[in-house]
Write a protein that holds these residues in place. Structure first.
Motif, short mmCIF file in Angstrom:
data_model
loop_
_atom_site.label_atom_id
_atom_site.label_comp_id
_atom_site.label_asym_id
_atom_site.label_seq_id
_atom_site.Cartn_x
_atom_site.Cartn_y
_atom_site.Cartn_z
N SER A 115 44.19 51.42 28.76
CA SER A 115 43.04 50.53 28.86
C SER A 115 42.52 50.22 27.46
CB SER A 115 41.94 51.18 29.71
OG SER A 115 41.50 52.36 29.07
N ALA A 116 41.84 49.13 27.35
CA ALA A 116 41.29 48.72 26.07
C ALA A 116 40.16 49.66 25.66
CB ALA A 116 40.78 47.29 26.15
N SER A 117 40.17 50.05 24.40
CA SER A 117 39.08 50.89 23.93
C SER A 117 37.94 49.98 23.47
CB SER A 117 39.55 51.78 22.77
OG SER A 117 40.02 50.97 21.71
N LEU A 118 36.79 50.24 23.98
CA LEU A 118 35.64 49.41 23.69
C LEU A 118 34.78 50.08 22.62
CD1 LEU A 118 34.65 48.53 27.36
CD2 LEU A 118 36.02 47.17 25.77
N ARG A 119 34.18 49.24 21.79
CA ARG A 119 33.27 49.79 20.78
C ARG A 119 31.95 50.16 21.44
NH1 ARG A 119 29.44 46.05 19.67
NH2 ARG A 119 29.97 43.87 20.00
N GLU A 120 31.21 50.99 20.78
CA GLU A 120 29.91 51.37 21.30
C GLU A 120 28.98 50.16 21.25
OE1 GLU A 120 26.38 54.36 19.95
OE2 GLU A 120 28.44 55.10 19.80
N ASN A 121 28.25 49.96 22.32
CA ASN A 121 27.35 48.83 22.40
C ASN A 121 26.07 49.14 21.64
OD1 ASN A 121 26.28 46.38 23.07
ND2 ASN A 121 25.85 46.90 25.20
N PRO B 153 53.34 46.93 42.12
CA PRO B 153 52.50 45.85 41.55
C PRO B 153 51.84 46.28 40.25
CG PRO B 153 51.98 46.21 43.86
CD PRO B 153 52.89 47.31 43.45
N MET B 154 51.74 45.33 39.32
CA MET B 154 51.05 45.58 38.05
C MET B 154 49.78 44.74 38.02
SD MET B 154 54.15 45.44 35.28
CE MET B 154 53.03 45.58 33.93
N TYR B 155 48.74 45.34 37.55
CA TYR B 155 47.49 44.60 37.42
C TYR B 155 47.27 44.15 35.99
CZ TYR B 155 46.98 46.50 42.03
OH TYR B 155 47.20 46.82 43.34
N THR B 156 47.99 44.76 35.07
CA THR B 156 47.95 44.38 33.67
C THR B 156 49.27 44.81 33.03
OG1 THR B 156 46.82 44.69 31.55
CG2 THR B 156 46.75 46.53 33.08
N PRO B 157 49.77 44.06 32.07
CA PRO B 157 51.02 44.48 31.43
C PRO B 157 50.83 45.63 30.45
CG PRO B 157 50.24 42.43 30.48
CD PRO B 157 49.34 42.74 31.64
N LEU B 158 49.60 45.98 30.15
CA LEU B 158 49.32 47.07 29.22
C LEU B 158 49.07 48.36 29.99
CD1 LEU B 158 46.83 45.16 26.90
CD2 LEU B 158 49.28 45.48 26.57
N GLU B 159 49.69 49.42 29.54
CA GLU B 159 49.55 50.71 30.22
C GLU B 159 48.21 51.36 29.91
OE1 GLU B 159 51.50 52.03 32.50
OE2 GLU B 159 52.83 50.30 32.37
#
Length: 93
Positions: free
Chosen positions: A57-63, A49-55
């Motif tokens: 994870s998204a890199s988030l900017r600093e909050n 099973p895949m939970y996302t098609p992207l291997e």
């Protein structure tokens, strides 16, 4: 899954739709459901099973708060201003 007039009436009621040609709508919906039922025939036994098609994870900017540096540039492009305020059409009558 069988699409019938009772189901169409319930969908129309929930969506607040008025359907003029119910039989044509039933036929079109049945074609869509039949097409998706083809997926039941696909053998997925050896597929993980895949939970996302992207291997990755998204890199988030600093909050953190960031000041916008070109406020005056926005104001200059706005058609009407009064001091530091932008004038927009009223919404009340």
């Amino acid at each position: 899954m069988k699409i019938d007039e009772k189901l169409i009436e319930e969908i129309a009621k929930l969506a607040r739709l008025e359907i003029e040609n119910k039989q044509e709508f039933i036929n079109e919906m049945q074609k869509i459901v039949d097409y998706f039922e083809l997926l039941n025939n696909v053998d997925t036994e050896c597929i993980e099973p895949m939970y996302t098609p992207l291997e990755s994870s998204a890199s988030l900017r600093e909050n953190g708060a960031v000041d916008f540096e070109n406020v005056e540039g926005i104001r200059e492009n706005f058609p009407e201003r009064e001091g530091n305020y932008l004038k927009v059409p009223g919404i009340h009558k």
